[in-house]
Write a protein that holds these residues in place. Structure first.
Motif: not given
Length: 124
Positions: A112-116, A119-121, A123
């Motif tokens: 998945g992609v974690w948005h914080h 910024q997108a990180r 996973v």
């Protein structure tokens, strides 16, 4: 009989010395200098957009190796750089004579992609 073998040994040694001197001279003239880094990234097709910025960043890091001789390329340092990337599951590096370095990379599967904080990180 001994002269015959001695002559053969001397001829073989002369040939080896000549080949060694040829490689030495070509290396000094820059014939084996790294001109191209070919990187093949293996991943699922739908994840290409996620890995493209990471691949571009890795390409920038590897530019430090350009114009170095393939004969004297610090492969240990190159392996350290690739092993330090958390998104790389496995890799294979080989020299393609006379001026190319080929790197095959197997990326981890994206979960998945974690948005914080804008910024997108990825996973993994």
């Amino acid at each position: 009989m001994i002269r015959k073998y001695t002559r053969r040994i001397l001829v073989c040694m002369a040939i080896l010395l000549g080949v060694g001197l040829l490689f030495y001279r070509l290396d000094k003239q820059g014939f084996f200098n790294l001109q191209k880094i070919q990187m093949d990234l293996h991943m699922e097709a739908q994840h290409a957009a996620f890995f493209q910025p990471l691949k571009n960043q890795l390409n920038e890091e590897l530019k430090a190796f350009e114009n170095q001789s393939l004969l004297h390329l610090p492969m240990g340092k190159l392996h350290q750089i690739l092993a330090s990337k958390v998104w790389i599951q496995s890799f294979h590096v080989q020299r393609v004579w006379p001026q190319t370095l080929q790197i095959q990379i197997q990326a981890f599967q994206v979960i998945g992609v974690w948005h914080h904080q804008k910024q997108a990180r990825i996973v993994l």
